[in-house]
Scaffold this motif. Sequence first.
Motif, mmCIF file in Angstrom:
data_model
loop_
_atom_site.group_PDB
_atom_site.id
_atom_site.type_symbol
_atom_site.label_atom_id
_atom_site.label_comp_id
_atom_site.label_asym_id
_atom_site.label_seq_id
_atom_site.Cartn_x
_atom_site.Cartn_y
_atom_site.Cartn_z
ATOM 1 N N HIS A 160 -58.520 42.072 69.213
ATOM 2 C CA HIS A 160 -58.216 43.183 70.109
ATOM 3 C C HIS A 160 -56.777 43.151 70.620
ATOM 4 N N HIS A 161 -56.160 41.991 70.604
ATOM 5 C CA HIS A 161 -54.783 41.926 71.089
ATOM 6 C C HIS A 161 -53.830 42.762 70.230
ATOM 7 N N THR A 163 -54.318 45.891 69.361
ATOM 8 C CA THR A 163 -54.323 47.293 69.790
ATOM 9 C C THR A 163 -54.436 47.474 71.299
ATOM 10 N N ARG A 164 -54.727 46.404 72.029
ATOM 11 C CA ARG A 164 -54.829 46.447 73.494
ATOM 12 C C ARG A 164 -55.829 47.511 73.969
ATOM 13 N N ARG A 166 -59.165 49.065 76.089
ATOM 14 C CA ARG A 166 -59.780 48.801 77.379
ATOM 15 C C ARG A 166 -61.189 48.298 77.128
#
Length: 402
Positions: A160-161, A163-164, A166
């Motif tokens: 996930h890092h 695309t950052r 929520r």
Amino acid sequence: MDVGIVGCGFAGSAAALFLARAGHDVTVYEAVAEPSAVGAGIVVQPTGLFVLDRLGLLAGALARGAPIDHLLVRRGTAGTLLDLRYADVAPGLFGLGMHRGALFEILYGAVQSERITVRTGCTIETARRERDRTILVADGEDIARHDLVVAANGARSNLHHLTRPRVREYPWGALWFVADDPSRLYGRTLFQVVRGTRQLLGFLPTGLAPGERGHVVSLFWSVACDGVDAWRDGYEDWREHVLAEDPRCAPLLEQLRGPDDLLFSRYYDVVMHPWHAGGVLFIGDAAHATSPQLGQGTNLALVDAMTLADTLAEGDALEPSLRRYASRRRAHLAYYQFASRWLTPFFQSGHDTLGTLRDLGMPIAARVPWVRDAMTRSMVGVKRGVLRPSFPIAPYVTLLSA
């Protein structure tokens, strides 16, 4: 193309099958050393069953699943809150209650029988794009280069890092128990009992469990994440309460040896835009996890995999293909993320007023024909928005009637 897929759950296995059969070279990376059949009950909706048929796996799923015709939700002892039937959309439609492990065995077994490389016990830590190739990193070293990487490793994806997104954890989850059910106590009905927003008890016919257990049913109980310890302390009182809510479940409760037999599951809400970056495309829960209130997570993941393969088959360059994939999935996914996020507090929260509003408003709304139709189509899995047309229902009717 040379494709790497991270994760061999439902989304990853389905994507691997579609892409390998389309002629791509596929390698699957799975962090677990020996993937196995685990979990409780899920509902494979007509949308998901359509994907399984495309993969040639529908017959196996039907043989191991339990057809669901009917969702019945009762307000404690105060009468019916919601009564939805698949046939109200079209005769012949049904969902399929399945053990997660049974569906995993079907999909992963098919992966193992295909020309697909599977590397287990391999945790992908990160990825980077260089000269039109995506490099995967494990144990601090570059281990592979692919034209495309598909991240299908769940709501807590360690990629996930890139695309950052929520990622939010819901404050409520569920306790699950899978019980032997030779008498098929709940027939073809997914049955739930609610009291306000703090109680959600459910029984899902789950078909044949992995191994030799025979027919099973999944019992689930809503609980706040910070309330599990208190529930364990009151376990005996809880058993008596559940039995009072639905005396039919006595044979199921007799199989419980203690509170540790119920497993706790947390829910996550993942919002990501865009769904791809640096040659990595996120699908399934890694891209759009929701609460299970509408029972769509598995189905959305399967449709992701099918849509990706169909889009890549059109032969354009990678970046335009990924943008077109996103365009095709946007409305369907946005509706179910919105609907799940909006609906969940009315069934699982500490807001008592929402429960009162639900109990007053939902039975009235369900008597309005177009609202009832929208509710049932949401359950079927074909909605693409409040005002947008749904997916055409005819292909699902043709498939399931046959």
